[in-house]
Design a protein around this motif. Structure first.
Motif, PDB file in Angstrom:
ATOM      1  N   ASP A 229      16.493 -33.419 109.893  1.00 21.57           N
ATOM      2  CA  ASP A 229      17.320 -32.396 110.524  1.00 21.57           C
ATOM      3  C   ASP A 229      18.579 -32.185 109.690  1.00 21.57           C
ATOM      4  OD1 ASP A 229      18.768 -30.703 112.096  1.00 21.57           O
ATOM      5  OD2 ASP A 229      19.044 -32.105 113.751  1.00 21.57           O
ATOM      6  N   LYS A 230      18.657 -31.047 109.028  1.00 23.43           N
ATOM      7  CA  LYS A 230      19.795 -30.798 108.150  1.00 23.43           C
ATOM      8  C   LYS A 230      21.118 -30.818 108.902  1.00 23.43           C
ATOM      9  CE  LYS A 230      17.267 -28.239 104.630  1.00 23.43           C
ATOM     10  NZ  LYS A 230      17.233 -27.059 103.745  1.00 23.43           N
ATOM     11  N   SER A 231      21.091 -30.476 110.191  1.00 20.40           N
ATOM     12  CA  SER A 231      22.336 -30.474 110.948  1.00 20.40           C
ATOM     13  C   SER A 231      22.850 -31.890 111.174  1.00 20.40           C
ATOM     14  CB  SER A 231      22.123 -29.780 112.306  1.00 20.40           C
ATOM     15  OG  SER A 231      21.211 -30.511 113.112  1.00 20.40           O
ATOM     16  N   GLY A 232      21.990 -32.903 110.928  1.00 14.01           N
ATOM     17  CA  GLY A 232      22.402 -34.289 111.112  1.00 14.01           C
ATOM     18  C   GLY A 232      23.175 -34.835 109.932  1.00 14.01           C
ATOM     19  N   TRP A 233      23.372 -33.996 108.914  1.00 15.47           N
ATOM     20  CA  TRP A 233      24.047 -34.464 107.711  1.00 15.47           C
ATOM     21  C   TRP A 233      25.349 -33.727 107.495  1.00 15.47           C
ATOM     22  CZ3 TRP A 233      21.961 -38.322 104.641  1.00 15.47           C
ATOM     23  CH2 TRP A 233      20.654 -38.693 104.954  1.00 15.47           C
ATOM     24  N   GLU A 234      26.322 -34.458 106.993  1.00 23.12           N
ATOM     25  CA  GLU A 234      27.568 -33.850 106.563  1.00 23.12           C
ATOM     26  C   GLU A 234      27.570 -33.918 105.052  1.00 23.12           C
ATOM     27  OE1 GLU A 234      30.696 -33.396 108.492  1.00 23.12           O
ATOM     28  OE2 GLU A 234      30.025 -34.060 110.459  1.00 23.12           O
ATOM     29  N   GLY A 235      28.080 -32.914 104.403  1.00 24.92           N
ATOM     30  CA  GLY A 235      28.097 -32.964 102.953  1.00 24.92           C
ATOM     31  C   GLY A 235      28.475 -31.626 102.357  1.00 24.92           C
ATOM     32  N   SER A 236      28.183 -31.465 101.096  1.00 27.18           N
ATOM     33  CA  SER A 236      28.537 -30.250 100.383  1.00 27.18           C
ATOM     34  C   SER A 236      27.899 -29.027 101.025  1.00 27.18           C
ATOM     35  CB  SER A 236      28.076 -30.368  98.923  1.00 27.18           C
ATOM     36  OG  SER A 236      28.245 -29.135  98.255  1.00 27.18           O
ATOM     37  N   THR A 237      28.640 -27.938 101.037  1.00 24.61           N
ATOM     38  CA  THR A 237      28.116 -26.673 101.571  1.00 24.61           C
ATOM     39  C   THR A 237      27.573 -25.784 100.460  1.00 24.61           C
ATOM     40  OG1 THR A 237      30.340 -25.713 101.413  1.00 24.61           O
ATOM     41  CG2 THR A 237      29.701 -26.724 103.521  1.00 24.61           C
ATOM     42  N   ALA A 238      27.600 -26.301  99.217  1.00 27.35           N
ATOM     43  CA  ALA A 238      27.087 -25.524  98.093  1.00 27.35           C
ATOM     44  C   ALA A 238      25.566 -25.395  98.175  1.00 27.35           C
ATOM     45  CB  ALA A 238      27.472 -26.206  96.779  1.00 27.35           C
ATOM     46  N   GLU A 239      25.030 -24.391  97.516  1.00 29.87           N
ATOM     47  CA  GLU A 239      23.584 -24.215  97.486  1.00 29.87           C
ATOM     48  C   GLU A 239      22.952 -25.359  96.691  1.00 29.87           C
ATOM     49  OE1 GLU A 239      20.221 -20.903  96.113  1.00 29.87           O
ATOM     50  OE2 GLU A 239      22.371 -20.473  95.950  1.00 29.87           O
ATOM     51  N   MET A 240      21.924 -25.963  97.268  1.00 29.29           N
ATOM     52  CA  MET A 240      21.276 -27.117  96.670  1.00 29.29           C
ATOM     53  C   MET A 240      20.004 -26.699  95.924  1.00 29.29           C
ATOM     54  SD  MET A 240      23.020 -29.954  97.431  1.00 29.29           S
ATOM     55  CE  MET A 240      24.575 -29.067  97.227  1.00 29.29           C
ATOM     56  N   PRO A 241      19.660 -27.381  94.836  1.00 23.64           N
ATOM     57  CA  PRO A 241      18.454 -27.035  94.085  1.00 23.64           C
ATOM     58  C   PRO A 241      17.165 -27.443  94.781  1.00 23.64           C
ATOM     59  CG  PRO A 241      19.537 -28.919  93.085  1.00 23.64           C
ATOM     60  CD  PRO A 241      20.452 -28.415  94.154  1.00 23.64           C
ATOM     61  N   PHE A 242      17.222 -28.410  95.708  1.00 25.33           N
ATOM     62  CA  PHE A 242      16.043 -28.860  96.441  1.00 25.33           C
ATOM     63  C   PHE A 242      16.353 -28.887  97.933  1.00 25.33           C
ATOM     64  CE2 PHE A 242      15.399 -31.302  92.334  1.00 25.33           C
ATOM     65  CZ  PHE A 242      14.450 -30.408  91.834  1.00 25.33           C
ATOM     66  N   ASP A 243      15.303 -28.926  98.761  1.00 23.00           N
ATOM     67  CA  ASP A 243      15.495 -28.783 100.202  1.00 23.00           C
ATOM     68  C   ASP A 243      15.604 -30.105 100.965  1.00 23.00           C
ATOM     69  OD1 ASP A 243      12.909 -29.770 100.191  1.00 23.00           O
ATOM     70  OD2 ASP A 243      11.985 -28.008 101.112  1.00 23.00           O
ATOM     71  N   ASP A 244      15.775 -31.218 100.269  1.00 18.86           N
ATOM     72  CA  ASP A 244      15.909 -32.506 100.943  1.00 18.86           C
ATOM     73  C   ASP A 244      17.220 -32.538 101.728  1.00 18.86           C
ATOM     74  OD1 ASP A 244      13.748 -34.327  99.178  1.00 18.86           O
ATOM     75  OD2 ASP A 244      14.685 -32.670  98.100  1.00 18.86           O
ATOM     76  N   PRO A 245      17.176 -32.812 103.041  1.00 19.48           N
ATOM     77  CA  PRO A 245      18.385 -32.694 103.869  1.00 19.48           C
ATOM     78  C   PRO A 245      19.494 -33.659 103.490  1.00 19.48           C
ATOM     79  CG  PRO A 245      16.600 -33.727 105.091  1.00 19.48           C
ATOM     80  CD  PRO A 245      15.997 -33.192 103.844  1.00 19.48           C
ATOM     81  N   GLY A 246      19.157 -34.764 102.831  1.00 18.47           N
ATOM     82  CA  GLY A 246      20.187 -35.715 102.446  1.00 18.47           C
ATOM     83  C   GLY A 246      20.895 -35.378 101.156  1.00 18.47           C
ATOM     84  N   LEU A 247      20.390 -34.409 100.394  1.00 17.40           N
ATOM     85  CA  LEU A 247      20.977 -34.111  99.087  1.00 17.40           C
ATOM     86  C   LEU A 247      22.445 -33.696  99.164  1.00 17.40           C
ATOM     87  CD1 LEU A 247      20.690 -33.861  96.065  1.00 17.40           C
ATOM     88  CD2 LEU A 247      19.679 -31.579  96.381  1.00 17.40           C
ATOM     89  N   PRO A 248      22.889 -32.895 100.131  1.00 11.88           N
ATOM     90  CA  PRO A 248      24.314 -32.542 100.185  1.00 11.88           C
ATOM     91  C   PRO A 248      25.237 -33.748 100.371  1.00 11.88           C
ATOM     92  CG  PRO A 248      23.037 -31.011 101.503  1.00 11.88           C
ATOM     93  CD  PRO A 248      22.109 -32.125 101.130  1.00 11.88           C
ATOM     94  N   MET A 249      24.682 -34.865 100.901  1.00  8.47           N
ATOM     95  CA  MET A 249      25.474 -36.083 101.074  1.00  8.47           C
ATOM     96  C   MET A 249      25.517 -36.924  99.805  1.00  8.47           C
ATOM     97  SD  MET A 249      26.930 -37.124 104.026  1.00  8.47           S
ATOM     98  CE  MET A 249      26.596 -38.870 104.229  1.00  8.47           C
ATOM     99  N   GLN A 250      24.649 -36.645  98.866  1.00  5.86           N
ATOM    100  CA  GLN A 250      24.561 -37.479  97.663  1.00  5.86           C
ATOM    101  C   GLN A 250      25.601 -37.016  96.645  1.00  5.86           C
ATOM    102  OE1 GLN A 250      20.011 -37.104  97.572  1.00  5.86           O
ATOM    103  NE2 GLN A 250      20.282 -39.238  96.956  1.00  5.86           N
ATOM    104  N   TRP A 251      26.861 -37.320  96.982  1.00  6.13           N
ATOM    105  CA  TRP A 251      27.991 -36.854  96.174  1.00  6.13           C
ATOM    106  C   TRP A 251      27.967 -37.441  94.767  1.00  6.13           C
ATOM    107  CZ3 TRP A 251      30.816 -40.843  94.282  1.00  6.13           C
ATOM    108  CH2 TRP A 251      30.752 -42.060  94.972  1.00  6.13           C
ATOM    109  N   HIS A 252      27.291 -38.571  94.588  1.00 10.88           N
ATOM    110  CA  HIS A 252      27.230 -39.188  93.267  1.00 10.88           C
ATOM    111  C   HIS A 252      26.359 -38.368  92.316  1.00 10.88           C
ATOM    112  CE1 HIS A 252      24.341 -40.759  96.108  1.00 10.88           C
ATOM    113  NE2 HIS A 252      23.525 -41.113  95.141  1.00 10.88           N
TER     114      HIS A 252
END
Length: 371
Positions: free
Chosen positions: A117-140
């Motif tokens: 559930d993408k709404s369960g994640w906090e993170g970058s609001t930028a457009e991501m290259p892949f659809d994995d919901p955890g990617l916006p949280m992977q700030w590293h």
């Protein structure tokens, strides 16, 4: 230091020892002087440090791997006494205690449970290259400075990342010909975000249980090997699974997180080999030098090590030789069994070893400090 164990290397011209478990005082290694000392120490086992792979017998001998042994003795006997005793024996070139190793921290970070559930994640609001919901949280991977904590405070620093998105653009997001051996806790090989990128020994998977179907000296090593149990039974645990996900969690599959080399969701991620050197809460001694030899002999070209020795000031010699073996032989085949590599079989000619710097705030720990 592990109690009741000592590691020895025989001289280059020494005769190989007979190995096995025995009743205390009844060692029969073939070396009378060694057996006498073993009896005095209350020894009950002599075993090889490096396993035998019939396909690479001569290559192993070329690197002296057949000369390394671990001796198990009475835990009430000081290791220093055993070390002094073995150092005095003719034909023994090297003696050292066996040291404990520990997984590096970083596996206990809590992530939202609803990874689908993408709404369960906090993170970058930028457009991501892949659809994995955890990617916006992977700030590293990509850090645009918009990561917030629960109080709404910015906790990220723009640009503090490995610039992975650019690397994906330039070099691609994975390659299934690249096998990464994860020397760690066991990997959850059936994890929905890992299973498609696991290294699988097809001969063992489709062979007969209890039989060494591929003739590599290891029985039922389907996903790798458990060096704690000396068994093909991989016991999934947190840290190994976490590290494997960083390496190659499947990208663009709509669940979980992204891996650095996880591919694009089309079966094109790197493959992960589970080299289990920890199990449970107890750390094990550095009896896992063998894992580098196994990895090289079975197709891995990258070795990932998120663990450290915290009190060593140099690399134990068994590791030094095992590292050299991996670096010089990964991706190569000794097709005629003469100890000389004849052809390149992997994506690289030789291997790369990656080691954690540790979590000591500025002091680089071993083995990384030996680089």
């Amino acid at each position: 230091v592990v109690k009741g164990k000592i590691r020895i290397r025989l001289a280059d011209n020494a005769t190989a020892l007979r190995t096995g478990a025995f009743t205390r005082g009844e060692a029969d290694s073939g070396d009378p002087e060694l057996d006498k000392l073993a009896a005095q120490l209350g020894a009950t086992k002599i075993e090889r440090v490096f396993g035998t792979d019939p396909r690479f017998t001569e290559r192993h001998k070329k690197y002296g791997l057949h000369l390394w042994y671990d001796v198990t003795f009475d835990e009430d006997v000081p290791v220093s006494r055993a070390q002094s005793g073995f150092e005095s024996l003719p034909g023994v070139a090297y003696v050292r205690p066996i040291y404990r190793i520990y997984p590096a921290d970083g596996y206990d970070t809590l992530y939202p449970a609803a990874v689908t559930d993408k709404s369960g994640w906090e993170g970058s609001t930028a457009e991501m290259p892949f659809d994995d919901p955890g990617l916006p949280m992977q700030w590293h991977y990509y850090n645009d400075g918009t990561l917030f904590n629960t109080e709404g405070t910015v906790v990220a620093v723009e640009g503090a990342d490995v610039n992975l998105f650019k690397a994906w653009e330039m070099y691609g997001a994975g390659d299934p010909s690249v096998v990464v051996a994860v020397m760690d806790m066991g990997i959850q090989y059936d994890h929905p975000d890992l299973v498609a990128n696991m290294w699988v020994n097809e001969a063992e998977l489709n062979g007969t249980e209890g039989v060494d179907d591929d003739g590599n000296g290891y029985v039922d090593d389907i996903y790798g090997w458990n060096f704690v149990r000396d068994s093909g039974t991989i016991v999934p645990e947190d840290h190994g699974t976490h590290v494997a996900g960083t390496v190659a969690a499947v990208n663009n599959n709509g669940i979980g997180v992204c891996g650095v080399a996880g591919g694009t969701g089309n079966g094109d991620g790197a493959r992960i080999m589970s080299m289990q050197i920890f199990e449970g809460d107890e750390s094990v001694g550095d009896t896992n030098a063998e894992c580098f030899v196994y990895a090289a002999d079975n197709g891995a070209v990258i070795s990932q090590n998120s663990w450290t020795w915290t009190r060593l000031s140099s690399l134990p010699r068994a590791y030094d030789e095992a590292f050299d073996y991996f670096i010089e032989n990964a991706g190569m085949d000794d097709s005629d069994g003469d100890g000389v590599n004849d052809r390149q079989t992997g994506p690289m000619k030789g291997g790369i070893i990656i080691c954690a710097a540790g979590n000591s705030g500025g002091r680089i720990e071993y083995p990384a400090a030996d680089a």
